[in-house]
Write a protein that holds these residues in place. Structure first.
Motif, PDB file in Angstrom:
ATOM      1  N   VAL A  16       7.609 -16.234  -5.262  1.00  0.00           N
ATOM      2  CA  VAL A  16       6.998 -16.078  -3.935  1.00  0.00           C
ATOM      3  C   VAL A  16       7.263 -14.651  -3.456  1.00  0.00           C
ATOM      4  N   ALA A  17       6.217 -13.846  -3.394  1.00  0.00           N
ATOM      5  CA  ALA A  17       6.334 -12.443  -3.005  1.00  0.00           C
ATOM      6  C   ALA A  17       5.579 -12.193  -1.705  1.00  0.00           C
ATOM      7  N   GLY A  18       5.662 -10.942  -1.242  1.00  0.00           N
ATOM      8  CA  GLY A  18       4.982 -10.560  -0.007  1.00  0.00           C
ATOM      9  C   GLY A  18       5.799  -9.516   0.717  1.00  0.00           C
ATOM     10  N   GLY A  19       5.179  -8.828   1.657  1.00  0.00           N
ATOM     11  CA  GLY A  19       5.868  -7.778   2.393  1.00  0.00           C
ATOM     12  C   GLY A  19       6.988  -8.297   3.269  1.00  0.00           C
ATOM     13  N   SER A  20       7.856  -7.383   3.668  1.00  0.00           N
ATOM     14  CA  SER A  20       8.945  -7.736   4.581  1.00  0.00           C
ATOM     15  C   SER A  20       8.369  -8.245   5.896  1.00  0.00           C
ATOM     16  N   GLY A  21       8.774  -9.445   6.295  1.00  0.00           N
ATOM     17  CA  GLY A  21       8.265 -10.029   7.532  1.00  0.00           C
ATOM     18  C   GLY A  21       6.948 -10.753   7.383  1.00  0.00           C
ATOM     19  N   SER A  22       6.488 -10.955   6.134  1.00  0.00           N
ATOM     20  CA  SER A  22       5.189 -11.601   5.919  1.00  0.00           C
ATOM     21  C   SER A  22       5.235 -13.112   6.133  1.00  0.00           C
ATOM     22  N   GLY A  23       6.422 -13.698   6.002  1.00  0.00           N
ATOM     23  CA  GLY A  23       6.547 -15.147   6.122  1.00  0.00           C
ATOM     24  C   GLY A  23       6.907 -15.825   4.815  1.00  0.00           C
ATOM     25  N   LYS A  24       7.215 -15.025   3.789  1.00  0.00           N
ATOM     26  CA  LYS A  24       7.523 -15.612   2.477  1.00  0.00           C
ATOM     27  C   LYS A  24       8.810 -16.433   2.507  1.00  0.00           C
ATOM     28  N   SER A  25       9.809 -15.957   3.255  1.00  0.00           N
ATOM     29  CA  SER A  25      11.051 -16.729   3.369  1.00  0.00           C
ATOM     30  C   SER A  25      10.814 -18.022   4.138  1.00  0.00           C
TER      31      SER A  25
ATOM     32  N   LEU B 135       3.008   1.147  -1.921  1.00  0.00           N
ATOM     33  CA  LEU B 135       3.146   1.612  -3.301  1.00  0.00           C
ATOM     34  C   LEU B 135       3.462   0.489  -4.285  1.00  0.00           C
ATOM     35  N   TYR B 136       4.365  -0.427  -3.877  1.00  0.00           N
ATOM     36  CA  TYR B 136       4.909  -1.384  -4.832  1.00  0.00           C
ATOM     37  C   TYR B 136       4.674  -2.858  -4.509  1.00  0.00           C
ATOM     38  N   VAL B 137       4.618  -3.199  -3.218  1.00  0.00           N
ATOM     39  CA  VAL B 137       4.524  -4.614  -2.852  1.00  0.00           C
ATOM     40  C   VAL B 137       3.074  -5.089  -2.827  1.00  0.00           C
ATOM     41  N   GLU B 138       2.253  -4.433  -2.015  1.00  0.00           N
ATOM     42  CA  GLU B 138       0.872  -4.891  -1.850  1.00  0.00           C
ATOM     43  C   GLU B 138       0.080  -4.940  -3.161  1.00  0.00           C
ATOM     44  N   PRO B 139       0.283  -3.994  -4.103  1.00  0.00           N
ATOM     45  CA  PRO B 139      -0.463  -4.084  -5.367  1.00  0.00           C
ATOM     46  C   PRO B 139      -0.187  -5.363  -6.161  1.00  0.00           C
ATOM     47  N   THR B 140       0.957  -6.010  -5.928  1.00  0.00           N
ATOM     48  CA  THR B 140       1.266  -7.234  -6.675  1.00  0.00           C
ATOM     49  C   THR B 140       0.442  -8.414  -6.193  1.00  0.00           C
TER      50      THR B 140
ATOM     51  N   TYR C 282       1.645 -15.098  -3.311  1.00  0.00           N
ATOM     52  CA  TYR C 282       1.785 -13.898  -2.481  1.00  0.00           C
ATOM     53  C   TYR C 282       1.485 -14.289  -1.031  1.00  0.00           C
ATOM     54  N   VAL C 283       2.414 -14.007  -0.141  1.00  0.00           N
ATOM     55  CA  VAL C 283       2.252 -14.304   1.286  1.00  0.00           C
ATOM     56  C   VAL C 283       1.949 -12.996   2.002  1.00  0.00           C
TER      57      VAL C 283
ATOM     58  N   GLU D 243      12.273 -15.887  -4.574  1.00  0.00           N
ATOM     59  CA  GLU D 243      11.591 -15.264  -3.429  1.00  0.00           C
ATOM     60  C   GLU D 243      12.074 -13.833  -3.229  1.00  0.00           C
ATOM     61  N   GLY D 244      11.144 -12.928  -2.913  1.00  0.00           N
ATOM     62  CA  GLY D 244      11.505 -11.549  -2.641  1.00  0.00           C
ATOM     63  C   GLY D 244      10.286 -10.653  -2.582  1.00  0.00           C
ATOM     64  N   ILE D 245      10.453  -9.493  -1.964  1.00  0.00           N
ATOM     65  CA  ILE D 245       9.299  -8.606  -1.771  1.00  0.00           C
ATOM     66  C   ILE D 245       8.710  -8.133  -3.091  1.00  0.00           C
ATOM     67  N   LEU D 246       9.550  -7.992  -4.118  1.00  0.00           N
ATOM     68  CA  LEU D 246       9.097  -7.371  -5.367  1.00  0.00           C
ATOM     69  C   LEU D 246       9.199  -8.288  -6.580  1.00  0.00           C
ATOM     70  N   VAL D 247       9.229  -9.593  -6.382  1.00  0.00           N
ATOM     71  CA  VAL D 247       9.411 -10.486  -7.538  1.00  0.00           C
ATOM     72  C   VAL D 247       8.197 -10.500  -8.472  1.00  0.00           C
ATOM     73  N   LEU D 248       7.061 -10.005  -7.998  1.00  0.00           N
ATOM     74  CA  LEU D 248       5.881  -9.929  -8.865  1.00  0.00           C
ATOM     75  C   LEU D 248       5.646  -8.509  -9.389  1.00  0.00           C
ATOM     76  N   GLU D 249       6.555  -7.580  -9.073  1.00  0.00           N
ATOM     77  CA  GLU D 249       6.350  -6.184  -9.465  1.00  0.00           C
ATOM     78  C   GLU D 249       6.781  -5.917 -10.897  1.00  0.00           C
ATOM     79  N   ASN D 250       7.893  -6.523 -11.311  1.00  0.00           N
ATOM     80  CA  ASN D 250       8.425  -6.296 -12.648  1.00  0.00           C
ATOM     81  C   ASN D 250       7.690  -7.191 -13.659  1.00  0.00           C
ATOM     82  N   PRO D 251       7.042  -6.617 -14.663  1.00  0.00           N
ATOM     83  CA  PRO D 251       6.243  -7.428 -15.597  1.00  0.00           C
ATOM     84  C   PRO D 251       7.050  -8.513 -16.309  1.00  0.00           C
ATOM     85  N   GLU D 252       8.279  -8.193 -16.729  1.00  0.00           N
ATOM     86  CA  GLU D 252       9.082  -9.190 -17.442  1.00  0.00           C
ATOM     87  C   GLU D 252       9.469 -10.335 -16.519  1.00  0.00           C
ATOM     88  N   LEU D 253       9.848  -9.994 -15.292  1.00  0.00           N
ATOM     89  CA  LEU D 253      10.186 -11.040 -14.319  1.00  0.00           C
ATOM     90  C   LEU D 253       8.947 -11.870 -14.002  1.00  0.00           C
ATOM     91  N   ARG D 254       7.846 -11.203 -13.768  1.00  0.00           N
ATOM     92  CA  ARG D 254       6.597 -11.897 -13.421  1.00  0.00           C
ATOM     93  C   ARG D 254       6.173 -12.868 -14.517  1.00  0.00           C
TER      94      ARG D 254
END
Length: 205
Positions: free
Chosen positions: A9-18, A169-174, A128-129, A109-120
């Protein structure tokens, strides 16, 4: 635990993902395990507090993501792991760890959990929230003041210097890598769909 299902579960800070993640946790209790990427911020031992305050915590390099990947692979093998604990007020990892046991459903859950290819690649379901930028900064200010003991001036400076530029740069592209995009952590339709999906996964085969 061969049939472990992992949900990112990814998304920007304050997006509601938590909020979204915690609603799922409340619905299923101990039947799901939740892991927060924030707990894998790198240790800042030996770094003065004034400098820790100004670190860029929204860049992928701020996280010990390789440790999270190792832990997720261990959980998938049915092993317990010792998850680190992060203190937001101190901008540092604590000496404590929390033991996490494997379960049928693991939510990360985290802002960048979909950014790292191996993690993803470990996630069976990617969420994405998203939320309007104004909503995100307002929620961040309220959260950081009430829950993390921070000052509005520091929050504003951090947002403008690192949070906002790193988001674009890093969150929204995911967002493009997600299977499901929802427009609020309080989106009841999305929550009901995800809850139904998890219920079906939890049924005995």
């Amino acid at each position: 635990m061969n049939s472990c299902i992992m949900i990112g579960v990814a998304g920007g800070s304050g997006s509601g993902k938590s909020t979204f993640t915690n609603r799922l946790k409340d619905a299923f209790g101990d039947r799901v395990t939740v892991i927060y990427h924030d707990n894998y911020y790198k240790s800042n031992d030996g770094v003065p507090f004034e400098i820790r305050q100004r670190e860029n915590y929204d860049h992928p390099s701020a996280f010990e993501t390789d440790l999270l990947i190792r832990h997720l692979k261990a959980l998938r093998r049915g092993e317990k792991v010792q998850c680190p604990v992060y203190n937001y007020s101190e901008h540092n990892r604590t000496r404590e760890t929390i033991e996490l046991a494997p379960s049928r459903i693991i939510i990360v859950e985290g802002i960048l959990v979909l950014e790292n290819p191996e993690l993803r690649s470990l996630f069976d379901i990617k969420v994405y929230v998203e939320a309007d930028a104004d909503e995100r900064i307002i929620r961040r200010i309220i959260r950081d003041v009430t829950e993390r003991g921070r000052h509005v001036e520091d929050i504003s400076e951090q947002y403008l210097t690192t949070v906002k530029p790193m988001h674009y740069l890093y969150v929204e592209p995911t967002r493009a890598t997600a299977d499901i995009v929802i427009n609020s952590g309080m989106n009841d339709v999305a929550f009901d769909l995800m809850r139904t999906k998890i219920e079906s996964l939890l049924r005995p085969e």
